[in-house]
Design a protein around this motif. Structure first.
Motif, PDB file in Angstrom:
ATOM      1  N   SER A  61       1.545 -15.397   2.481  1.00  0.00           N
ATOM      2  CA  SER A  61       0.760 -15.618   1.258  1.00  0.00           C
ATOM      3  C   SER A  61       0.787 -14.426   0.311  1.00  0.00           C
ATOM      4  CB  SER A  61      -0.696 -15.939   1.617  1.00  0.00           C
ATOM      5  OG  SER A  61      -1.321 -14.825   2.250  1.00  0.00           O
ATOM      6  N   GLY A  62       1.250 -13.261   0.771  1.00  0.00           N
ATOM      7  CA  GLY A  62       1.292 -12.112  -0.126  1.00  0.00           C
ATOM      8  C   GLY A  62       1.500 -10.812   0.623  1.00  0.00           C
ATOM      9  N   TYR A  63       1.332  -9.727  -0.116  1.00  0.00           N
ATOM     10  CA  TYR A  63       1.528  -8.385   0.431  1.00  0.00           C
ATOM     11  C   TYR A  63       0.373  -7.493  -0.015  1.00  0.00           C
ATOM     12  CZ  TYR A  63       6.274 -10.186   0.888  1.00  0.00           C
ATOM     13  OH  TYR A  63       7.359 -10.962   1.183  1.00  0.00           O
ATOM     14  N   GLU A  64       0.092  -6.454   0.766  1.00  0.00           N
ATOM     15  CA  GLU A  64      -0.904  -5.456   0.407  1.00  0.00           C
ATOM     16  C   GLU A  64      -0.224  -4.087   0.369  1.00  0.00           C
ATOM     17  OE1 GLU A  64      -4.262  -5.648   3.019  1.00  0.00           O
ATOM     18  OE2 GLU A  64      -4.799  -7.699   2.398  1.00  0.00           O
ATOM     19  N   VAL A  65      -0.462  -3.350  -0.717  1.00  0.00           N
ATOM     20  CA  VAL A  65       0.140  -2.027  -0.892  1.00  0.00           C
ATOM     21  C   VAL A  65      -0.953  -0.972  -0.694  1.00  0.00           C
ATOM     22  CG1 VAL A  65       1.399  -0.513  -2.457  1.00  0.00           C
ATOM     23  CG2 VAL A  65       1.832  -2.989  -2.505  1.00  0.00           C
ATOM     24  N   TYR A  66      -0.648   0.031   0.113  1.00  0.00           N
ATOM     25  CA  TYR A  66      -1.618   1.074   0.455  1.00  0.00           C
ATOM     26  C   TYR A  66      -1.130   2.434  -0.021  1.00  0.00           C
ATOM     27  CZ  TYR A  66      -4.004  -2.211   3.558  1.00  0.00           C
ATOM     28  OH  TYR A  66      -4.705  -3.282   4.057  1.00  0.00           O
ATOM     29  N   ARG A  67      -2.063   3.217  -0.580  1.00  0.00           N
ATOM     30  CA  ARG A  67      -1.841   4.635  -0.862  1.00  0.00           C
ATOM     31  C   ARG A  67      -2.615   5.399   0.192  1.00  0.00           C
ATOM     32  NH1 ARG A  67      -4.390   5.219  -5.563  1.00  0.00           N
ATOM     33  NH2 ARG A  67      -6.198   6.149  -4.575  1.00  0.00           N
ATOM     34  N   GLY A  68      -1.888   6.022   1.118  1.00  0.00           N
ATOM     35  CA  GLY A  68      -2.569   6.581   2.278  1.00  0.00           C
ATOM     36  C   GLY A  68      -3.209   5.454   3.068  1.00  0.00           C
ATOM     37  N   LYS A  69      -4.505   5.539   3.298  1.00  0.00           N
ATOM     38  CA  LYS A  69      -5.229   4.488   4.026  1.00  0.00           C
ATOM     39  C   LYS A  69      -5.959   3.530   3.095  1.00  0.00           C
ATOM     40  CE  LYS A  69      -5.986   7.315   8.170  1.00  0.00           C
ATOM     41  NZ  LYS A  69      -6.993   7.878   9.120  1.00  0.00           N
ATOM     42  N   LYS A  73      -3.252  -2.410  -4.125  1.00  0.00           N
ATOM     43  CA  LYS A  73      -2.761  -3.589  -4.830  1.00  0.00           C
ATOM     44  C   LYS A  73      -2.598  -4.763  -3.870  1.00  0.00           C
ATOM     45  CE  LYS A  73      -1.963  -2.301  -9.159  1.00  0.00           C
ATOM     46  NZ  LYS A  73      -2.519  -2.989 -10.347  1.00  0.00           N
ATOM     47  N   ASP A  74      -2.937  -5.964  -4.353  1.00  0.00           N
ATOM     48  CA  ASP A  74      -2.550  -7.216  -3.717  1.00  0.00           C
ATOM     49  C   ASP A  74      -1.409  -7.807  -4.534  1.00  0.00           C
ATOM     50  OD1 ASP A  74      -4.358  -7.742  -1.442  1.00  0.00           O
ATOM     51  OD2 ASP A  74      -5.921  -7.680  -2.974  1.00  0.00           O
ATOM     52  N   VAL A  75      -0.359  -8.251  -3.866  1.00  0.00           N
ATOM     53  CA  VAL A  75       0.832  -8.766  -4.540  1.00  0.00           C
ATOM     54  C   VAL A  75       1.116 -10.166  -4.014  1.00  0.00           C
ATOM     55  CG1 VAL A  75       3.271  -8.368  -5.024  1.00  0.00           C
ATOM     56  CG2 VAL A  75       1.727  -6.416  -4.737  1.00  0.00           C
ATOM     57  N   PRO A  76       1.333 -11.158  -4.879  1.00  0.00           N
ATOM     58  CA  PRO A  76       1.615 -12.521  -4.404  1.00  0.00           C
ATOM     59  C   PRO A  76       2.940 -12.606  -3.675  1.00  0.00           C
ATOM     60  CG  PRO A  76       1.903 -12.374  -6.787  1.00  0.00           C
ATOM     61  CD  PRO A  76       1.283 -11.080  -6.351  1.00  0.00           C
ATOM     62  N   ALA A  77       3.118 -13.677  -2.907  1.00  0.00           N
ATOM     63  CA  ALA A  77       4.292 -13.812  -2.042  1.00  0.00           C
ATOM     64  C   ALA A  77       5.599 -13.854  -2.813  1.00  0.00           C
ATOM     65  CB  ALA A  77       4.154 -15.083  -1.193  1.00  0.00           C
ATOM     66  N   ASN A  80       8.152  -8.763  -4.918  1.00  0.00           N
ATOM     67  CA  ASN A  80       8.438  -7.743  -3.908  1.00  0.00           C
ATOM     68  C   ASN A  80       8.480  -6.347  -4.532  1.00  0.00           C
ATOM     69  OD1 ASN A  80      10.888  -8.201  -5.287  1.00  0.00           O
ATOM     70  ND2 ASN A  80      12.061  -7.426  -3.542  1.00  0.00           N
ATOM     71  N   MET A  81       7.705  -6.147  -5.610  1.00  0.00           N
ATOM     72  CA  MET A  81       7.624  -4.826  -6.237  1.00  0.00           C
ATOM     73  C   MET A  81       6.352  -4.748  -7.064  1.00  0.00           C
ATOM     74  SD  MET A  81      10.469  -5.276  -9.268  1.00  0.00           S
ATOM     75  CE  MET A  81      11.643  -5.994  -8.138  1.00  0.00           C
ATOM     76  N   ILE A  82       5.914  -3.512  -7.330  1.00  0.00           N
ATOM     77  CA  ILE A  82       4.712  -3.311  -8.129  1.00  0.00           C
ATOM     78  C   ILE A  82       4.709  -1.874  -8.649  1.00  0.00           C
ATOM     79  CG2 ILE A  82       3.230  -2.525  -6.232  1.00  0.00           C
ATOM     80  CD1 ILE A  82       2.147  -4.974  -8.986  1.00  0.00           C
ATOM     81  N   ASP A  83       4.177  -1.685  -9.848  1.00  0.00           N
ATOM     82  CA  ASP A  83       3.959  -0.339 -10.382  1.00  0.00           C
ATOM     83  C   ASP A  83       2.525   0.090 -10.068  1.00  0.00           C
ATOM     84  OD1 ASP A  83       6.460   0.239 -11.500  1.00  0.00           O
ATOM     85  OD2 ASP A  83       6.009  -0.930 -13.284  1.00  0.00           O
ATOM     86  N   ILE A  84       2.366   1.255  -9.484  1.00  0.00           N
ATOM     87  CA  ILE A  84       1.043   1.823  -9.205  1.00  0.00           C
ATOM     88  C   ILE A  84       0.780   2.892 -10.251  1.00  0.00           C
ATOM     89  CG2 ILE A  84      -0.434   2.923  -7.495  1.00  0.00           C
ATOM     90  CD1 ILE A  84       0.601   0.162  -6.671  1.00  0.00           C
ATOM     91  N   THR A  85      -0.280   2.723 -11.030  1.00  0.00           N
ATOM     92  CA  THR A  85      -0.592   3.641 -12.121  1.00  0.00           C
ATOM     93  C   THR A  85      -1.878   4.417 -11.827  1.00  0.00           C
ATOM     94  OG1 THR A  85      -1.789   1.886 -13.294  1.00  0.00           O
ATOM     95  CG2 THR A  85       0.567   2.133 -13.790  1.00  0.00           C
ATOM     96  N   GLY A  86      -2.241   5.294 -12.748  1.00  0.00           N
ATOM     97  CA  GLY A  86      -3.474   6.066 -12.608  1.00  0.00           C
ATOM     98  C   GLY A  86      -3.396   7.181 -11.589  1.00  0.00           C
ATOM     99  N   LEU A  87      -2.198   7.665 -11.280  1.00  0.00           N
ATOM    100  CA  LEU A  87      -2.042   8.746 -10.313  1.00  0.00           C
ATOM    101  C   LEU A  87      -2.140  10.109 -11.007  1.00  0.00           C
ATOM    102  CD1 LEU A  87       0.963   7.252  -8.302  1.00  0.00           C
ATOM    103  CD2 LEU A  87      -1.493   6.975  -7.870  1.00  0.00           C
TER     104      LEU A  87
END
Length: 324
Positions: A61-69, A73-77, A80-87
């Motif tokens: 149903s989807g993917y979960e992206v983690y920064r450290g622990k 982001k939640d990503v739909p199935a 298969n990619m995502i931009d992580i901002t605000g770093l």
């Protein structure tokens, strides 16, 4: 007494099952962790995370992206990619990805991928130069290889972004001049462009487009049309609606979006707002307020590579004979 013992045992089992589900612990039936995870700094405050889409696993149903622990982001199935901002600039991070199935079970974390954002560039509002000499060729029936010359006269470039049509599909580092694009379809024409991005998140104009057509091999071109498409009508609130139902084409992943055509003309785009239906999908679309009118209707699916698939068989509907 045996009945009481049996009920108690069932209740205990139910409690244990609920506890296990609530904990999100990885069980024997959990999906596999995503493979091929890569992380590329896109600017001083963003990174691009990418992974191989799950194949051969039903019910993703989807993917979960983690920064450290921390899940970021939640990503739909279907992605298969995502931009992580605000770093933060000049900061080291690690990222992992987990697969989630329809029951909420999570895979183990993928291997940790480290990345360090570049230093911030104060008051930089000038876009980088455009990458030049973009060239491309097919690499088998389901991939393409691109190459380009680095943007000239700009030392601040942090990444190159690759677009297929109007959608960003990949990012590579500032020192890269090639990329391999996967998840394409056999016998399909594609158009690619490349842009340069700097640490201040300024993006260059797009390069000239390069056209690539993947070859078609025996048995390598599955039908992309929706399956067993049906149409009927109903009335509601003084209007007639076409009631549509179908099975998704076998693309290897969920299909979250469809286009609906009436009498050969585009009518609307259907995007599932939540979970993609399993099995037969249904949808009703407004057609008219007049009785006795005939309409031809067909649909097509948006495929994982971003293109639209073949149209379904065309069906005919007739609005009712009396007032709705």
């Amino acid at each position: 007494m045996r009945r009481i013992s049996s009920l108690a045992a069932l209740a205990s089992a139910a409690v244990l099952t609920l506890a296990a589900c609530g904990s999100n612990d990885v069980g024997a039936k959990a999906p596999s962790a995503p493979a091929g995870v890569t992380v590329q700094a896109g600017s001083a405050t963003s990174v691009h995370v990418m992974w191989d889409q799950a194949t051969g696993q039903d019910g993703i149903s989807g993917y979960e992206v983690y920064r450290g622990k921390t899940k970021v982001k939640d990503v739909p199935a279907g992605k298969n990619m995502i931009d992580i901002t605000g770093l933060k600039p000049s900061t080291a991070y690690t990222f992992t990805v987990r697969t989630r199935d329809a029951e909420g079970a999570l895979s183990p974390h993928s291997g940790e991928k480290p990345v360090t954002t570049p230093a911030a560039v104060a008051e930089d509002k000038e876009a980088p130069a455009t990458p030049t000499e973009l060239a491309g060729r097919s690499d088998g029936a389901r991939a393409a290889r691109l190459s380009w010359h680095q943007a000239a006269g700009d030392e601040g470039i942090t990444s190159y972004d690759i677009y297929q049509g109007g959608s960003k599909i990949h990012s590579v580092g500032a020192d890269a001049t090639t990329a391999r694009i996967t998840r394409l379809r056999p016998g399909t024409h594609y158009s690619f462009t490349v842009t340069a991005r700097d640490a201040a998140d300024n993006t260059s104009p797009a390069s000239r487009a390069v056209e690539v057509t993947t070859p078609r091999g025996p048995g390598d071109d599955p039908d992309t049309a929706p399956i067993d498409f049906r149409a009927a009508t109903h009335t509601a609130d003084g209007a007639y609606y076409a009631d549509l139902s179908w099975l998704a084409p076998k693309t290897g992943t969920e299909v979250p979006s469809y286009q609906i055509y009436l009498d050969g003309k585009f009518a609307t785009t259907l995007v599932w707002g939540g979970d993609v239906p399993r099995g037969r999908a249904t949808y009703s679309v407004y057609v008219s307020k007049k009785a006795g009118e005939t309409y031809r209707v067909k649909i097509r699916a948006k495929l994982p590579d971003g293109n639209w698939g073949r149209f379904s068989a065309e069906r005919t509907v007739v609005t009712g004979d009396g007032k709705p």
